[in-house]
Design a protein around this motif. Structure first.
Motif, PDB file in Angstrom:
ATOM      1  N   SER A  97       0.927  -1.196  -0.225  1.00 36.87           N
ATOM      2  CA  SER A  97       0.050   0.055   0.079  1.00 36.87           C
ATOM      3  C   SER A  97       0.897   1.366   0.028  1.00 36.87           C
ATOM      4  N   GLY A  98       0.469   2.206  -0.821  1.00 38.42           N
ATOM      5  CA  GLY A  98       1.516   3.362  -0.816  1.00 38.42           C
ATOM      6  C   GLY A  98       1.692   4.127   0.247  1.00 38.42           C
ATOM      7  N   LEU A  99       2.718   4.848   0.431  1.00 43.79           N
ATOM      8  CA  LEU A  99       3.188   5.841   1.663  1.00 43.79           C
ATOM      9  C   LEU A  99       2.864   7.088   1.035  1.00 43.79           C
ATOM     10  N   PRO A 100       2.204   7.966   2.076  1.00 49.07           N
ATOM     11  CA  PRO A 100       2.340   9.270   1.614  1.00 49.07           C
ATOM     12  C   PRO A 100       3.623  10.135   1.517  1.00 49.07           C
ATOM     13  N   ALA A 157      14.032  11.340 -10.342  1.00 47.57           N
ATOM     14  CA  ALA A 157      12.579  11.190 -10.882  1.00 47.57           C
ATOM     15  C   ALA A 157      11.863  10.425  -9.914  1.00 47.57           C
ATOM     16  N   GLY A 158      12.331   9.524  -9.051  1.00 47.15           N
ATOM     17  CA  GLY A 158      11.738   9.012  -7.851  1.00 47.15           C
ATOM     18  C   GLY A 158      11.277  10.240  -7.002  1.00 47.15           C
ATOM     19  N   VAL A 159      12.369  10.906  -6.608  1.00 46.07           N
ATOM     20  CA  VAL A 159      11.972  12.121  -5.464  1.00 46.07           C
ATOM     21  C   VAL A 159      10.946  12.773  -6.100  1.00 46.07           C
ATOM     22  N   LEU A 160      11.059  13.181  -7.095  1.00 44.30           N
ATOM     23  CA  LEU A 160      10.135  14.217  -7.992  1.00 44.30           C
ATOM     24  C   LEU A 160       8.560  13.555  -8.090  1.00 44.30           C
ATOM     25  N   TYR A 172       2.828  10.551  -7.208  1.00 39.18           N
ATOM     26  CA  TYR A 172       2.357   9.112  -7.071  1.00 39.18           C
ATOM     27  C   TYR A 172       2.620   8.889  -5.524  1.00 39.18           C
ATOM     28  N   SER A 173       1.915   7.819  -4.982  1.00 39.33           N
ATOM     29  CA  SER A 173       2.160   7.357  -3.524  1.00 39.33           C
ATOM     30  C   SER A 173       3.646   6.687  -3.853  1.00 39.33           C
ATOM     31  N   ASN A 197       5.539   3.720  -3.314  1.00 42.37           N
ATOM     32  CA  ASN A 197       5.452   2.063  -2.902  1.00 42.37           C
ATOM     33  C   ASN A 197       6.193   1.246  -3.893  1.00 42.37           C
ATOM     34  N   PRO A 198       6.575   0.046  -3.475  1.00 41.37           N
ATOM     35  CA  PRO A 198       7.585  -0.729  -4.021  1.00 41.37           C
ATOM     36  C   PRO A 198       7.296  -1.277  -5.506  1.00 41.37           C
ATOM     37  N   ASN A 199       6.095  -1.099  -6.122  1.00 40.95           N
ATOM     38  CA  ASN A 199       5.858  -1.351  -7.282  1.00 40.95           C
ATOM     39  C   ASN A 199       5.881  -0.072  -8.277  1.00 40.95           C
ATOM     40  N   MET A 200       6.012   0.969  -7.768  1.00 43.83           N
ATOM     41  CA  MET A 200       6.074   2.085  -8.657  1.00 43.83           C
ATOM     42  C   MET A 200       6.810   2.118 -10.071  1.00 43.83           C
TER      43      MET A 200
END
Lengths: 295, 248
Positions: free
Chosen positions: A125-128, A212-215, A220-221, A223-226
């Motif tokens: 589940s995504g983390l905010p 890109a991940g930090v941006l 997007y929340s 989460n490990p699947n992003m």
């Protein structure tokens, strides 16, 4: 309500902006892939996982160390880039003389391991991750309302992409990099340390993914699947733009994000496949991609 | 004591101080053994040629000296220092400049970028101005793509860019191959000038008439080893032998 070809303009611009944002991430990620592929001749299948690591690095920096968004924007790429350098030195460097399939297997395996580790620790589940306060107020553009953070992502991505393009095409460091891409043996014979150049290039490509991940974290929340979700599309972008073409990957990234947004307005059912349809069409006409040089 | 020890080494026993000293050099392409005990000396400040037919091992010898052959054995001493185990970049940094047969001009770099690519490895390299004086054509074409120039201009660029680096030994692999006579003459004048400036040069050539105008000494290469050697002064008296070696 204003309409354009029977489509409310609010909806049209809204989707186009979303497309542009997705495009900004496609561009940043495919740029890193292109830089890595150009010099290392390795298709970095762990790129999505490294992008996800960037988002998690930002999240952990904030939650555990109290480092804010701006700090994370600098630190996360450095941390994940250093991780990439360790991977390159200890594992990938052993594969350069082998068939490229080994590089593909290694990076794909790494992606699965990294994702698995994060899934184990953080669940799915995504983390905010809240956008920094400076971006709270949306921008009133007249024809539409644009969340300020999204505008920032587009600008930041464009600036980073153009700076990378400039460095590679217009500076002496970039000339060395291009020369090493073309003929590493000759570049070594001039006294240049090509293995070190390769390591730093990989580290830089990985750092771009982490950036890109930090941006992406506030949009997007986290989460490990992003990474796994986005990377397949990014590979299509790279193929359409032409493997290893720097400018091609940037332009194609933004353009395909827009195409996707437009498709969501016109024919939403096709929005997740439109990029692959374009990929097939491009490959039929230009097998080396839109900006690719013949092999 | 130090002098006596130095005198005992073969390099010091040679008539002039050696820039390069190759002995018992073997090299392989994969499983194929192509150099079988190459041995020759290159005295400082001289031009030495490797003559021989196609496939004799001349290019492989230069590639071995430069360290770009993966598998090589034997001894290659440059200015007294053993380089056989060094990677290519360390050999370049020791002061050897390499101009390969295929010229190695980068298509994705402009002429200027090609020229400025090799890092300066030692002081004493040529300035840009001197290079443009030697190769005026290059100055006109700085912003063109490296491989957009004529073959002759590309050859000059390939030589020019190793002059900036401060290398004292130049390895030139067939610099006149496929070029028009007027360009060959220009390259010949350039090599004479480089020799006058004190560069040591190993020249691989098929065209021994061209080589004879420049060289101090010739080594004939056959089957991956040196089979004969003579001074340029003795070239005429050996001309029949040379014809037989080269099959011309």
């Amino acid at each position: 309500m204003h309409t354009f070809l029977g489509i409310p303009t609010q909806v049209l611009f809204g989707q186009l902006t979303l497309g542009l944002i997705n495009g900004a991430f496609y561009a940043l990620l495919s740029l890193g892939l292109a830089v890595i592929f150009g010099l290392l001749n390795i298709v970095n299948f762990s790129h999505g996982a490294l992008y996800m690591m960037g988002a998690f690095a930002g999240y952990i920096l904030l939650q555990v160390f109290g480092v804010n968004y701006w700090g994370a924007l600098v630190l996360a790429p450095l941390i994940v880039g250093a991780f990439g350098i360790v991977i390159e030195r200890t594992m990938m460097a052993r594969l350069y003389r082998l068939d490229p399939i080994y590089g593909l297997l290694l990076t794909f395996g790494l992606a699965l391991i990294i994702q698995g580790l994060f899934r184990n620790s953080y669940g799915v589940s995504g983390l905010p991750y809240a956008a920094p306060p400076i971006f709270r107020a949306p921008l009133q553009l007249g024809f539409m309302v644009l969340p300020a953070y999204r505008a920032w992502v587009i600008v930041a991505s464009l600036v980073v992409c153009l700076a990378t393009w400039f460095t590679i095409e217009k500076t002496s460091l970039g000339a060395t990099l291009r020369a090493a891409t073309e003929n590493p043996v000759m570049v070594s014979a001039f006294g240049i340390n090509v293995p070190r150049l390769v390591t730093l290039t990989y580290g830089f490509g990985v750092a771009l993914a982490a950036l890109a991940g930090v941006l992406a974290a506030p949009i997007y929340s986290v989460n490990p699947n992003m990474g796994a979700d986005i990377i397949i599309v990014v590979f299509a972008v790279v193929v359409i733009g032409g493997m290893g073409s720097i400018l091609g990957s940037v332009i194609t990234g933004f353009a395909l994000g827009l195409c996707e947004g437009l498709t969501k307005v016109v024919y939403p059912q096709a929005s997740s496949t439109v990029i692959f349809v374009i990929m097939i069409a491009v490959l039929m006409v230009k097998p080396n991609g839109l900006f690719g040089r013949a092999a | 004591m130090v002098d006596a020890a130095a005198l005992a080494t073969p390099a010091a026993a040679a008539p002039a101080a050696s820039s390069l000293s190759v002995s018992d050099l073997h090299a392989w392409y994969g499983e194929s053994h192509v150099l079988h005990g190459m041995a020759f000396e290159v005295p400082k400040g001289q031009v030495v040629t490797l003559l021989g037919r196609n496939g004799a091992g001349k290019t492989t010898t230069l590639r071995s000296i430069m360290g770009v052959m993966n598998k090589r054995k034997g001894s290659i001493r440059f200015e007294g220092r053993e380089t056989i185990k060094l990677p290519s970049r360390a050999i370049a940094r020791a002061g050897i400049g390499y101009c390969p047969e295929e010229r190695g001009i980068f298509a994705s770099l402009s002429v200027e970028e090609n020229l400025m690519l090799p890092p300066v490895v030692r002081p004493g390299g040529m300035s840009r101005d001197t290079i443009f004086e030697l190769f005026p054509n290059l100055k006109e074409r700085l912003s063109s793509g490296g491989t957009k120039m004529s073959g002759g201009e590309q050859q000059m660029l390939a030589i020019a860019r190793i002059l900036r680096s401060g290398a004292s030994l130049l390895l030139l692999d067939e610099p006149t191959e496929g070029l028009a006579p007027v360009i060959v003459q220009q390259i010949g004048r350039t090599i004479s000038r480089l020799k006058a400036e004190g560069y040591t040069i190993v020249l691989v050539e098929q065209n021994f008439r061209f080589a004879a105008t420049l060289a101090d000494r010739h080594y004939v290469v056959e089957g991956g080893r040196v089979v004969d050697t003579f001074l340029n002064a003795d070239l005429q008296s050996n001309i029949d032998k040379l014809h037989a070696y080269l099959g011309v």
